[in-house]
Write an enzyme that holds these catalytic residues in place. Structure first.
Site, short mmCIF file in Angstrom:
data_model
loop_
_atom_site.label_atom_id
_atom_site.label_comp_id
_atom_site.label_asym_id
_atom_site.label_seq_id
_atom_site.Cartn_x
_atom_site.Cartn_y
_atom_site.Cartn_z
N CYS A 54 -137.41 26.57 -31.29
CA CYS A 54 -137.20 27.99 -31.88
C CYS A 54 -138.44 28.61 -31.63
CB CYS A 54 -136.54 27.90 -33.30
SG CYS A 54 -136.56 29.48 -34.14
N CYS A 73 -135.29 33.79 -27.40
CA CYS A 73 -134.87 33.32 -28.38
C CYS A 73 -133.80 32.11 -28.00
CB CYS A 73 -134.06 34.22 -29.18
SG CYS A 73 -132.73 33.45 -30.18
N1 DGL Z 1 -136.19 32.61 -32.73
C1 DGL Z 1 -134.70 32.28 -32.26
C2 DGL Z 1 -134.64 30.88 -31.62
O1 DGL Z 1 -135.62 30.61 -30.85
C3 DGL Z 1 -134.06 32.27 -33.50
C4 DGL Z 1 -134.17 32.04 -34.88
C5 DGL Z 1 -133.16 32.47 -35.86
O2 DGL Z 1 -132.80 33.71 -35.63
O3 DGL Z 1 -132.65 31.93 -36.61
O4 DGL Z 1 -133.88 30.24 -31.87
#
Ligand code: DGL
Length: 269
Positions: free
Chosen positions: A197, A81
């Site tokens: 993301c 993440c």
């Molecule tokens: N998948 C996550 C990222 O790479 C977070 C997305 C979220 O929960 O807003 O930032």
């Protein structure tokens, strides 16, 4: 007699994200390290992370790592993440000095290297783009190469992907790419798009349909998998005897239409 190193080699790799986004990283990890076991926690009872405060994301990251270590005895942690990496990786490394930690960051450097127009688009969460870590990354690359990064905070997109809401995914991709335009291979146009993301690779089909084949889309999975392999190799902890398994856990109910995976809903942590 079995050595400690032998036992550790057979322990799983822990991986987490706010939800299903990190499955895009898990996919690359399994390709690169097919004999490893993985325990994945989707913290979807607390998603999305991207529009929350640093304190909130730090608290959630701490709770997840505690569970991965306490209940699954992981040998390495992958923070799949961008938002949690930006907010919490330094702190987690300081609190767990014996645990190798791999994070994920928007792939600005490879994008700057392949862009011919020198204009690179970056789609990410608000939290990632506002972080000190992202600012330092961007400044470091701009000091080396004259690249113009066009940044777009994509409020709601990870959430729409998480819910499997295709009309919302399509509408948000259209409005965010329109805000960043023009895209293309001519001077002054964005020819390379960074998915900052881990949810966004699950919207790659929609993005390619909107931008056309001449825009290169970069996702970080393969680079994260290589870095994980390097760290395991350096520690002599690559599992070369396992069958390669995945345990998918979540803190809330989950919609997996975008990924085609199965996740067992678990108790909260
Ligand atoms: N998948 C996550 C990222 O790479 C977070 C997305 C979220 O929960 O807003 O930032």
């Amino acid at each position: 007699m079995t050595s400690i190193g032998h036992l550790e080699r057979h322990e799983p790799i822990g991986i987490f994200d706010s939800g299903i986004g990190g499955l895009s990283i898990l996919r690359a990890l399994r390709t690169q390290l097919p004999q490893e076991d993985f325990v994945y926690i989707a913290d979807n009872a607390h998603a999305p992370y991207g529009e929350r405060s640093d304190d909130y994301v730090i608290a959630r990251s701490r709770a997840i790592v505690q569970r991965l270590r306490g209940e699954h005895s992981i040998k390495l942690l992958v923070i799949a993440c961008n938002t949690a990496t930006a907010a919490a990786i330094d702190l987690l490394r300081a609190e767990h000095p014996d645990l190798p930690v791999v994070g994920v960051e928007p792939a600005l450097k490879p994008a700057a290297a392949i862009s011919r127009t020198g204009r690179v688009g970056v789609m990410a969460t608000r939290g990632t783009l506002a972080s000190a870590r992202f600012c330092a990354l961007q400044a470091g690359i701009c000091a080396q190469a004259p690249t113009r990064f066009v940044l777009q905070a994509c409020d709601g997109l990870a959430d729409a992907i998480e819910r499997g809401d295709q009309p919302a995914v399509q509408a948000l991709c259209a409005s965010y790419t329109q805000a960043m335009a023009p895209f293309g291979a001519q001077a002054g146009q964005i020819d390379t798009l960074v998915l900052g993301c881990t949810h966004y690779p699950f919207a790659q089909h929609e993005l390619t349909a909107l931008l056309g084949p001449q825009v290169r889309i970069i996702e970080p999975g393969p680079a994260v998998a290589l870095q994980t392999q390097r760290l395991l190799q350096a520690a002599g902890q690559i599992n070369t005897e396992g069958a390669g398994s995945v345990r998918l856990l979540s803190t809330g109910a989950i919609a997996l239409r975008a990924t085609g995976c199965q996740v067992s809903p678990q108790r909260p942590c």
